[in-house]
Design a protein around this motif. Structure first.
Motif, PDB file in Angstrom:
ATOM      1  N   GLY A 117       0.787  -1.222   0.000  1.00  0.00           N
ATOM      2  CA  GLY A 117       0.000   0.000   0.000  1.00  0.00           C
ATOM      3  C   GLY A 117       0.819   1.272   0.000  1.00  0.00           C
ATOM      4  N   ARG A 118       2.155   1.154   0.084  1.00  0.00           N
ATOM      5  CA  ARG A 118       3.011   2.331   0.106  1.00  0.00           C
ATOM      6  C   ARG A 118       3.443   2.706  -1.303  1.00  0.00           C
ATOM      7  NH1 ARG A 118       7.817   1.505   4.176  1.00  0.00           N
ATOM      8  NH2 ARG A 118       8.347   3.521   3.227  1.00  0.00           N
ATOM      9  N   VAL A 119       3.872   3.947  -1.469  1.00  0.00           N
ATOM     10  CA  VAL A 119       4.314   4.454  -2.770  1.00  0.00           C
ATOM     11  C   VAL A 119       5.805   4.208  -2.930  1.00  0.00           C
ATOM     12  CG1 VAL A 119       4.588   6.515  -4.200  1.00  0.00           C
ATOM     13  CG2 VAL A 119       2.510   6.208  -2.821  1.00  0.00           C
ATOM     14  N   MET A 120       6.191   3.635  -4.042  1.00  0.00           N
ATOM     15  CA  MET A 120       7.588   3.411  -4.337  1.00  0.00           C
ATOM     16  C   MET A 120       8.229   4.736  -4.763  1.00  0.00           C
ATOM     17  SD  MET A 120      10.393   1.888  -4.861  1.00  0.00           S
ATOM     18  CE  MET A 120      11.687   1.271  -5.933  1.00  0.00           C
ATOM     19  N   ASP A 121       9.194   5.223  -3.966  1.00  0.00           N
ATOM     20  CA  ASP A 121       9.848   6.497  -4.269  1.00  0.00           C
ATOM     21  C   ASP A 121      11.359   6.402  -4.121  1.00  0.00           C
ATOM     22  OD1 ASP A 121      10.041   6.223  -1.545  1.00  0.00           O
ATOM     23  OD2 ASP A 121       9.195   8.198  -1.054  1.00  0.00           O
ATOM     24  N   ARG A 122      11.896   5.200  -4.325  1.00  0.00           N
ATOM     25  CA  ARG A 122      13.323   4.970  -4.141  1.00  0.00           C
ATOM     26  C   ARG A 122      14.010   4.696  -5.469  1.00  0.00           C
ATOM     27  NH1 ARG A 122      12.777   0.755   1.013  1.00  0.00           N
ATOM     28  NH2 ARG A 122      11.403   2.089   2.265  1.00  0.00           N
ATOM     29  N   GLY A 123      15.332   4.774  -5.469  1.00  0.00           N
ATOM     30  CA  GLY A 123      16.085   4.472  -6.675  1.00  0.00           C
ATOM     31  C   GLY A 123      15.676   5.367  -7.832  1.00  0.00           C
ATOM     32  N   LEU A 124      15.503   4.768  -8.996  1.00  0.00           N
ATOM     33  CA  LEU A 124      15.091   5.538 -10.173  1.00  0.00           C
ATOM     34  C   LEU A 124      13.717   6.153  -9.987  1.00  0.00           C
ATOM     35  CD1 LEU A 124      16.247   3.164 -13.071  1.00  0.00           C
ATOM     36  CD2 LEU A 124      17.414   5.181 -12.168  1.00  0.00           C
ATOM     37  N   TRP A 125      12.899   5.541  -9.136  1.00  0.00           N
ATOM     38  CA  TRP A 125      11.537   6.038  -8.899  1.00  0.00           C
ATOM     39  C   TRP A 125      11.531   7.339  -8.099  1.00  0.00           C
ATOM     40  CZ3 TRP A 125       7.456   3.414 -11.151  1.00  0.00           C
ATOM     41  CH2 TRP A 125       7.792   2.173 -11.717  1.00  0.00           C
ATOM     42  N   GLY A 126      12.685   7.726  -7.572  1.00  0.00           N
ATOM     43  CA  GLY A 126      12.797   9.019  -6.913  1.00  0.00           C
ATOM     44  C   GLY A 126      13.114  10.137  -7.898  1.00  0.00           C
ATOM     45  N   TRP A 127      13.505   9.760  -9.113  1.00  0.00           N
ATOM     46  CA  TRP A 127      13.861  10.731 -10.144  1.00  0.00           C
ATOM     47  C   TRP A 127      12.766  10.900 -11.198  1.00  0.00           C
ATOM     48  CZ3 TRP A 127      18.806  13.196 -10.942  1.00  0.00           C
ATOM     49  CH2 TRP A 127      19.676  13.010  -9.868  1.00  0.00           C
ATOM     50  N   THR A 128      11.974   9.878 -11.386  1.00  0.00           N
ATOM     51  CA  THR A 128      10.835   9.942 -12.302  1.00  0.00           C
ATOM     52  C   THR A 128       9.766   8.984 -11.803  1.00  0.00           C
ATOM     53  OG1 THR A 128      10.021   9.359 -14.519  1.00  0.00           O
ATOM     54  CG2 THR A 128      12.049   8.303 -13.798  1.00  0.00           C
ATOM     55  N   ARG A 129       8.518   9.363 -11.971  1.00  0.00           N
ATOM     56  CA  ARG A 129       7.426   8.501 -11.515  1.00  0.00           C
ATOM     57  C   ARG A 129       7.238   7.293 -12.422  1.00  0.00           C
ATOM     58  NH1 ARG A 129       4.923  13.702 -10.924  1.00  0.00           N
ATOM     59  NH2 ARG A 129       3.292  13.323 -12.484  1.00  0.00           N
ATOM     60  N   TYR A 136       0.574   9.473  -2.395  1.00  0.00           N
ATOM     61  CA  TYR A 136       0.873   9.628  -3.823  1.00  0.00           C
ATOM     62  C   TYR A 136       0.893  11.100  -4.233  1.00  0.00           C
ATOM     63  CZ  TYR A 136       1.190   8.510  -8.747  1.00  0.00           C
ATOM     64  OH  TYR A 136       1.634   8.400 -10.040  1.00  0.00           O
ATOM     65  N   ALA A 137       0.029  11.916  -3.656  1.00  0.00           N
ATOM     66  CA  ALA A 137       0.002  13.337  -3.996  1.00  0.00           C
ATOM     67  C   ALA A 137       1.327  14.005  -3.631  1.00  0.00           C
ATOM     68  CB  ALA A 137      -1.158  14.027  -3.290  1.00  0.00           C
ATOM     69  N   ALA A 138       1.865  13.652  -2.454  1.00  0.00           N
ATOM     70  CA  ALA A 138       3.159  14.211  -2.052  1.00  0.00           C
ATOM     71  C   ALA A 138       4.272  13.712  -2.958  1.00  0.00           C
ATOM     72  CB  ALA A 138       3.448  13.835  -0.598  1.00  0.00           C
ATOM     73  N   TYR A 139       4.166  12.466  -3.363  1.00  0.00           N
ATOM     74  CA  TYR A 139       5.162  11.888  -4.271  1.00  0.00           C
ATOM     75  C   TYR A 139       5.166  12.621  -5.611  1.00  0.00           C
ATOM     76  CZ  TYR A 139       7.254   8.386  -7.401  1.00  0.00           C
ATOM     77  OH  TYR A 139       8.026   7.737  -8.334  1.00  0.00           O
ATOM     78  N   THR A 140       3.986  12.884  -6.158  1.00  0.00           N
ATOM     79  CA  THR A 140       3.911  13.586  -7.440  1.00  0.00           C
ATOM     80  C   THR A 140       4.402  15.029  -7.318  1.00  0.00           C
ATOM     81  OG1 THR A 140       1.608  14.260  -7.067  1.00  0.00           O
ATOM     82  CG2 THR A 140       1.979  12.165  -8.208  1.00  0.00           C
ATOM     83  N   ALA A 141       4.260  15.610  -6.131  1.00  0.00           N
ATOM     84  CA  ALA A 141       4.685  16.998  -5.945  1.00  0.00           C
ATOM     85  C   ALA A 141       6.205  17.138  -5.970  1.00  0.00           C
ATOM     86  CB  ALA A 141       4.134  17.530  -4.625  1.00  0.00           C
ATOM     87  N   ARG A 142       6.927  16.080  -5.590  1.00  0.00           N
ATOM     88  CA  ARG A 142       8.384  16.183  -5.526  1.00  0.00           C
ATOM     89  C   ARG A 142       9.111  15.413  -6.623  1.00  0.00           C
ATOM     90  NH1 ARG A 142       7.041  12.694  -1.181  1.00  0.00           N
ATOM     91  NH2 ARG A 142       7.900  10.583  -1.424  1.00  0.00           N
ATOM     92  N   THR A 143       8.371  14.643  -7.440  1.00  0.00           N
ATOM     93  CA  THR A 143       9.016  13.758  -8.403  1.00  0.00           C
ATOM     94  C   THR A 143       8.570  14.088  -9.822  1.00  0.00           C
ATOM     95  OG1 THR A 143       8.924  12.023  -6.721  1.00  0.00           O
ATOM     96  CG2 THR A 143       9.525  11.353  -8.939  1.00  0.00           C
TER      97      THR A 143
END
Length: 277
Positions: free
Chosen positions: A181-193, A251-258
């Motif tokens: 249920g968590r958003v993947m925001d690591r590795g390459l996923w921290g640079w592009t969604r 996910y909203a926070a993830y999209t705001a920074r990625t």
């Protein structure tokens, strides 16, 4: 293209369409028996591989052998890796249908299978044929490999690595019991969604450059990466996936920074105590 074997290429276009639709129709028959139309996702990469192999066989004696072999291998390696990856990922879904196809088939005015055949399998078969134009065209270009082919090969390699690493990182993340249920925001996923879609983007622009033996061949082949880019960014790729994930916590926070597509350094997380807007 002076000296281009148009008659042989026309035969190839028909044979390539036959190969693409054969893969899709075979997949439809299997999916109908199993009641899972998500199997069509596995067929996507396999259909491109079938087109590349068919073209390689038919273009013997027409194009430059180095270009023919390079394009065939690049397409097959990309297509088979993608099919195997999706097949392995699908094991985790049990025997249920993919929610995307459930929503689509819920709109069926009559038979769900007939609707799926028309709007999914035949459509994807046609797209495979259209998008694979550089793969087909390159194998009939008699010009030896040059600078554009080197650039295309490098672009393909970067895209393939980007896509493969992104998929691997996501699989590892999902395998963690604490990540459900968590958003993947690591590795390459921290640079592009969407590192996997961005990798696809580079792969197809690379294959386009491999087809650019002449200005004329480039003019014909450019439709492929343009269509693929549109699908990845605005069509069935990025847009649909983000709509599906929009309500996931974080996910909203993830999209705001990625970055939404092209890799960029992550934007600074806003400091709640910072009075600046």
């Amino acid at each position: 293209m002076t000296g281009f074997p148009w008659a042989a290429f026309a035969v190839n276009l028909a044979a390539a369409a036959g190969a693409a639709f054969a893969v899709m129709l075979t997949t439809f028959a299997v999916a109908r028996v199993k009641g899972m139309h998500r199997l069509v996702d596995i067929a996507w990469g396999a259909a491109f591989t079938a087109v590349a192999l068919t073209t390689c066989a038919l273009s013997t004696g027409h194009g430059d052998d180095g270009r023919r072999i390079l394009v065939t291998l690049a397409t097959a390696v990309w297509g088979l890796r993608l099919s195997v990856h999706i097949a392995r990922r699908g094991r985790g879904h049990g025997h249920g249908e993919d929610p995307r196809y459930e929503r689509l088939l819920a709109k069926a005015p009559g038979s769900r299978d007939v609707y799926a055949l028309r709007t999914v399998y035949l459509l994807q078969g046609g797209l495979v044929w259209l998008i694979s134009l550089p793969v087909q065209l390159a194998q009939y270009v008699a010009v030896p490999l040059g600078a554009s082919a080197v650039a295309g090969g490098l672009l393909w390699a970067v895209g393939f690595v980007f896509e493969s690493v992104g998929d691997f990182q996501l699989d590892r993340f999902k395998a963690g019991p604490d990540h459900r249920g968590r958003v993947m925001d690591r590795g390459l996923w921290g640079w592009t969604r969407h590192p996997n879609y961005f990798g696809d983007f580079l792969v197809w622009w690379g294959l386009f450059l491999l087809a650019c033996g002449t200005v004329q061949s480039a003019a014909v082949a450019v439709v492929s990466p343009l269509v693929m880019s549109y699908l990845l960014i605005y069509g069935s790729g990025k847009r649909l996936l983000e709509n599906h994930l929009a309500d996931r916590p974080g996910y909203a926070a993830y999209t705001a920074r990625t970055s939404g597509f092209f890799p960029l350094p992550p934007r600074r997380r806003p400091d709640p105590e910072d009075p600046r807007p």
